[in-house]
Scaffold this active site. Structure first.
Site, mmCIF file in Angstrom:
data_model
loop_
_atom_site.group_PDB
_atom_site.id
_atom_site.type_symbol
_atom_site.label_atom_id
_atom_site.label_comp_id
_atom_site.label_asym_id
_atom_site.label_seq_id
_atom_site.Cartn_x
_atom_site.Cartn_y
_atom_site.Cartn_z
ATOM 1 N N TYR A 1 7.752 0.486 -3.963
ATOM 2 C CA TYR A 1 8.028 1.249 -5.188
ATOM 3 C C TYR A 1 7.320 2.594 -5.205
ATOM 4 O O TYR A 1 7.472 3.361 -6.154
ATOM 5 C CB TYR A 1 7.573 0.430 -6.418
ATOM 6 N N GLY A 2 6.528 2.912 -4.180
ATOM 7 C CA GLY A 2 5.700 4.121 -4.221
ATOM 8 C C GLY A 2 5.896 5.013 -3.022
ATOM 9 O O GLY A 2 7.012 5.418 -2.700
ATOM 10 N N THR A 3 4.802 5.280 -2.316
ATOM 11 C CA THR A 3 4.809 6.278 -1.240
ATOM 12 C C THR A 3 5.545 5.828 0.010
ATOM 13 O O THR A 3 5.763 6.636 0.910
ATOM 14 C CB THR A 3 3.366 6.673 -0.855
ATOM 15 N N LEU A 4 5.944 4.547 0.102
ATOM 16 C CA LEU A 4 6.669 4.061 1.282
ATOM 17 C C LEU A 4 8.189 4.176 1.128
ATOM 18 O O LEU A 4 8.928 3.893 2.070
ATOM 19 C CB LEU A 4 6.283 2.600 1.580
ATOM 20 N N GLU B 1 -1.918 -1.364 3.178
ATOM 21 C CA GLU B 1 -2.085 -1.503 1.734
ATOM 22 C C GLU B 1 -3.467 -2.053 1.343
ATOM 23 O O GLU B 1 -3.733 -2.297 0.175
ATOM 24 C CB GLU B 1 -0.991 -2.405 1.144
#
Length: 157
Positions: A24-27, A99
């Site tokens: 849901y983010g930087t990936l 992570e």
């Protein structure tokens, strides 16, 4: 199959099952760390589509480096949008390390609405209490109108 596992076929070839991971983010595609998802040296990640969490969660951008965190507080916040990938064991191990699992993020199963599938998601129960009062987002973009640009690991002090 939710966990990756490899097995030998009768003909001697090797088969592997894949784990589903929701990012849901930087990936996500177009975000600062997407390069890791397509680096086959780290393992295989196959894009399966987009989805959103069935339950609501707080998605906050926090800390000195403007890192997106999904706080593991079901029922609070928004249905968080993201992408679903099938990953092999090698990529799952890389993502756990990347992570900071289990210290910074914990990998837990959550229901993701596409239809509905279960995916591993890196959310956190280990956060400062004041993060609960930060603005909640339903989707993450490093260059979003929040103005909190993500700081890459190699640029941090």
């Amino acid at each position: 199959m939710l966990r990756g596992a490899c097995f030998h076929h009768g003909d001697g070839s090797l088969g592997c099952t894949m784990a589903r991971v929701f990012v849901y983010g930087t990936l996500k595609k177009g975000q600062p760390n997407y390069k890791h998802m397509i680096n086959t040296a780290k393992g295989l990640a196959k894009f399966q589509g987009t989805g959103r969490t069935v339950e609501k969660y707080p998605l906050v951008i926090a800390g000195k480096y403007n890192i997106p965190y999904m706080l593991n507080i079901p029922g609070t916040g928004h249905h968080v949008a993201g992408e679903i990938y099938s990953v092999d064991d090698q990529m799952l191990r890389f993502l756990d390390e990347f992570e900071g699992c289990p210290d910074m993020y914990q990998r837990t199963l959550m229901r993701i609405e596409v239809g509905i599938v279960e995916c591993f998601v890196y959310s956190t129960t280990t956060y400062p209490p004041e993060w609960v009062s930060l603005p909640y987002h339903d989707s993450y973009d490093s260059s979003g109108k929040h103005g909190l640009s993500y700081v890459l690991r190699e640029s941090r002090d």
